[in-house]
Design an enzyme around this catalytic site. Structure first.
Site, PDB file in Angstrom:
ATOM      1  CG  ASP A   1      -3.404  -2.381   7.120  1.00  0.00           C
ATOM      2  OD1 ASP A   1      -2.961  -1.646   6.221  1.00  0.00           O
ATOM      3  OD2 ASP A   1      -3.391  -3.626   7.051  1.00  0.00           O
TER       4      ASP A   1
ATOM      5  CE1 TYR B   1       3.129  -5.208  12.172  1.00  0.00           C
ATOM      6  CE2 TYR B   1       4.930  -6.645  11.481  1.00  0.00           C
ATOM      7  CZ  TYR B   1       4.208  -5.468  11.352  1.00  0.00           C
ATOM      8  OH  TYR B   1       4.578  -4.555  10.394  1.00  0.00           O
TER       9      TYR B   1
ATOM     10  CG  ASP C   1      -8.431  -6.281   7.386  1.00  0.00           C
ATOM     11  OD1 ASP C   1      -9.430  -6.262   6.622  1.00  0.00           O
ATOM     12  OD2 ASP C   1      -7.612  -5.340   7.448  1.00  0.00           O
TER      13      ASP C   1
ATOM     14  NE  ARG D   1      -4.209  -5.997   5.529  1.00  0.00           N
ATOM     15  CZ  ARG D   1      -4.405  -5.583   4.279  1.00  0.00           C
ATOM     16  NH1 ARG D   1      -5.478  -5.971   3.612  1.00  0.00           N
ATOM     17  NH2 ARG D   1      -3.543  -4.792   3.690  1.00  0.00           N
TER      18      ARG D   1
END
Length: 234
Positions: free
Chosen positions: A48, A76, A90, A182
């Site tokens: 993203d 992550y 988000d 997310r």
């Protein structure tokens, strides 16, 4: 390096760039360097715009390896704000609801995170590239249309709580292809009987590729000038 036959390159995608921004930047500079009008460049795994970190780019015939590379596990570092939700899960959209966080303890978060390890079902975000009747979900969501997506099966190998500073937590996640961090932020918020949304995300590893092996976009020119470029007759 022979970019027409195919090469695999590692980049650190900057904040605010789409995955296609990075592909287009490299393709443009590479085509100018090679003095060709067209060359295949693709990426293995979307990030993203509000995320940073490892992105794998493939050129030429190496683009056939994209699917193989996408199936590697990913790591992550995610920053989550508890006590508030947004429609996109988000910072792309504004907070739509707030919730209490006073009841949340560090031990609560650590216990909840353990419940996500293993094979789980996850409903993707409405603001995602998933398709509904051939249309991208995010395009429908941005027009205010209701989006219903089916849960997908995925695997989370590891979750570790790195920082606890309520209402903000930072976690490390190792997961399979198709995992939306997310959506994980949303689900963690629900699991601690509050809300949650992602405020920061960095992909630190794809397979064996770590950030220290990645090139920044501003280094592309130097990289192309310094390497030896080969063009084989095909």
């Amino acid at each position: 390096m022979d970019f027409l036959t195919g090469e695999v390159l590692y980049f650190n995608k900057p904040l605010g760039w789409t995955s296609f921004d990075l592909v287009n930047r490299f393709r443009y500079k590479l085509s100018r360097k090679l003095n060709v009008k067209k060359i295949k460049v693709g990426h293995a795994g979307t990030l993203d715009p509000l995320a940073t970190g490892v992105m794998i780019l493939c050129t030429g015939r190496a683009t056939k390896r994209i699917e193989e590379l996408q199936y590697q596990d990913k790591e992550y570092i995610a920053t989550i704000k508890l006590g508030a939700t947004t429609p996109s899960f988000d910072l792309e959209t504004e907070v739509d609801n707030t919730y209490p966080t006073e009841h949340i303890k560090r031990e609560t978060v650590e216990q909840v995170l353990k419940t996500f390890i293993g094979t789980i079902q996850q409903v993707p975000p409405a603001y995602s590239a998933c398709k509904i009747d051939g249309k991208r979900a995010y395009k429908m969501a941005r027009k205010g249309r209701e989006v219903e997506l089916k849960a997908k099966t995925l695997v989370i190998d590891e979750i570790e709580l790195l920082e606890y500073d309520l209402p903000v937590i930072k976690i490390r996640v190792v997961c399979s292809k198709g995992t939306y961090i997310r959506a994980l932020a949303r689900d963690i918020g629900v699991a601690v009987e509050s809300g949650g949304h992602l405020t920061g995300l960095e992909r630190t590893r794809v397979g064996e590729v770590t950030l220290d092996k990645c090139m920044n976009p501003e280094d592309i020119d130097n990289f192309l000038n310094e390497i030896k470029i080969e063009i084989k007759d095909n």
